[in-house]
Write an enzyme that holds these catalytic residues in place. Structure first.
Site, PDB file in Angstrom:
ATOM      1  CD  GLU A 105     -10.510   4.650  72.947  1.00 53.22           C
ATOM      2  OE1 GLU A 105     -10.912   3.470  73.006  1.00 53.22           O
ATOM      3  OE2 GLU A 105     -10.806   5.440  72.035  1.00 53.22           O
ATOM      4  CG  HIS A 110      -3.402  -1.699  74.664  1.00 55.80           C
ATOM      5  ND1 HIS A 110      -3.607  -0.893  75.762  1.00 55.80           N
ATOM      6  CD2 HIS A 110      -3.967  -1.053  73.613  1.00 55.80           C
ATOM      7  CE1 HIS A 110      -4.275   0.191  75.405  1.00 55.80           C
ATOM      8  NE2 HIS A 110      -4.499   0.127  74.092  1.00 55.80           N
ATOM      9  CG  HIS A 112      -3.575  -1.129  68.860  1.00 59.94           C
ATOM     10  ND1 HIS A 112      -4.945  -1.256  68.809  1.00 59.94           N
ATOM     11  CD2 HIS A 112      -3.313  -0.261  69.874  1.00 59.94           C
ATOM     12  CE1 HIS A 112      -5.491  -0.482  69.748  1.00 59.94           C
ATOM     13  NE2 HIS A 112      -4.528   0.122  70.404  1.00 59.94           N
TER      14      HIS A 112
HETATM   15  P1  AMP Z   1      -6.314   2.288  72.859  1.00 59.14           P
HETATM   16  O1  AMP Z   1      -7.109   3.402  72.270  1.00 59.14           O
HETATM   17  O2  AMP Z   1      -4.936   2.176  72.273  1.00 59.14           O
HETATM   18  O3  AMP Z   1      -6.315   2.319  74.378  1.00 59.14           O
HETATM   19  O4  AMP Z   1      -7.018   0.959  72.397  1.00 59.14           O
HETATM   20  C1  AMP Z   1      -7.919   0.219  73.177  1.00 59.14           C
HETATM   21  C2  AMP Z   1      -8.431  -0.883  72.290  1.00 59.14           C
HETATM   22  O5  AMP Z   1      -9.051  -1.853  73.106  1.00 59.14           O
HETATM   23  C3  AMP Z   1      -9.467  -0.426  71.258  1.00 59.14           C
HETATM   24  O6  AMP Z   1      -8.996  -0.743  69.954  1.00 59.14           O
HETATM   25  C4  AMP Z   1     -10.713  -1.232  71.640  1.00 59.14           C
HETATM   26  O7  AMP Z   1     -11.471  -1.633  70.518  1.00 59.14           O
HETATM   27  C5  AMP Z   1     -10.123  -2.412  72.383  1.00 59.14           C
HETATM   28  N1  AMP Z   1     -10.988  -3.072  73.334  1.00 59.14           N
HETATM   29  C6  AMP Z   1     -11.710  -2.497  74.335  1.00 59.14           C
HETATM   30  N2  AMP Z   1     -12.371  -3.426  75.035  1.00 59.14           N
HETATM   31  C7  AMP Z   1     -12.058  -4.630  74.477  1.00 59.14           C
HETATM   32  C8  AMP Z   1     -12.425  -5.985  74.757  1.00 59.14           C
HETATM   33  N3  AMP Z   1     -13.252  -6.298  75.762  1.00 59.14           N
HETATM   34  N4  AMP Z   1     -11.898  -6.962  73.979  1.00 59.14           N
HETATM   35  C9  AMP Z   1     -11.074  -6.659  72.965  1.00 59.14           C
HETATM   36  N5  AMP Z   1     -10.680  -5.411  72.652  1.00 59.14           N
HETATM   37  C10 AMP Z   1     -11.167  -4.397  73.396  1.00 59.14           C
END
Ligand code: AMP
Length: 128
Positions: A105, A110, A112
């Protein structure tokens, strides 16, 4: 040309703003290579993100264009975060979503890091 179908790096993505200090985060760890902070929508008792300090859209982009020093520094930081959070004895899971099929997203690489409880199967079962 972008290697990952995600296009060029957008300096206005949420993690770029966190790196610049324009959006707050609950910081876990920081060094020359990486910043780590708690995920805003946790999917496990412990759910943190580790992001590299550079303009990489995805793991594909990072693997293609980062230097060996940048790659080593970043992945060492991932291990350091897990260690600092005390996750090593009980175990943990790292996950990188990459591109559309991976469900990525935010278009800034990043990792996790999940822990704090048994995490179940690696992927949810597909519906029959
Ligand atoms: P992905 O689907 O791997 O791109 O994961 C994006 C992650 O970013 C998701 O788990 C979201 O909950 C997290 N996320 C989005 N905005 C923020 C933020 N401002 N601070 C911390 N985590 C975030």
């Amino acid at each position: 040309m972008a290697v990952d179908g995600l296009g060029t790096y957008d300096d206005n993505n949420v993690f770029a703003k966190i790196l610049r200090g324009e959006i707050p985060c609950k910081k876990v760890y920081e060094d020359d290579w990486a910043l780590s902070f708690y995920d805003i929508n946790p999917q496990a008792p412990v759910h943190v993100l580790i992001i590299p300090k550079g303009r990489w859209v995805s793991l594909a982009d990072f693997a293609t264009s980062a230097s060996a020093e940048q790659i080593a520094g970043f992945w060492r930081a991932v291990g350091t975060v897990a260690h600092q959070l005390g996750l090593e004895q009980a175990g943990y899971r790292c996950l990188v979503n990459m591109g559309e099929n991976g469900g990525q997203e935010v278009a800034h690489l990043h990792v996790h890091l999940f822990g704090g409880a048994p995490l179940g199967p690696m992927l949810a079962r597909r519906g029959a």
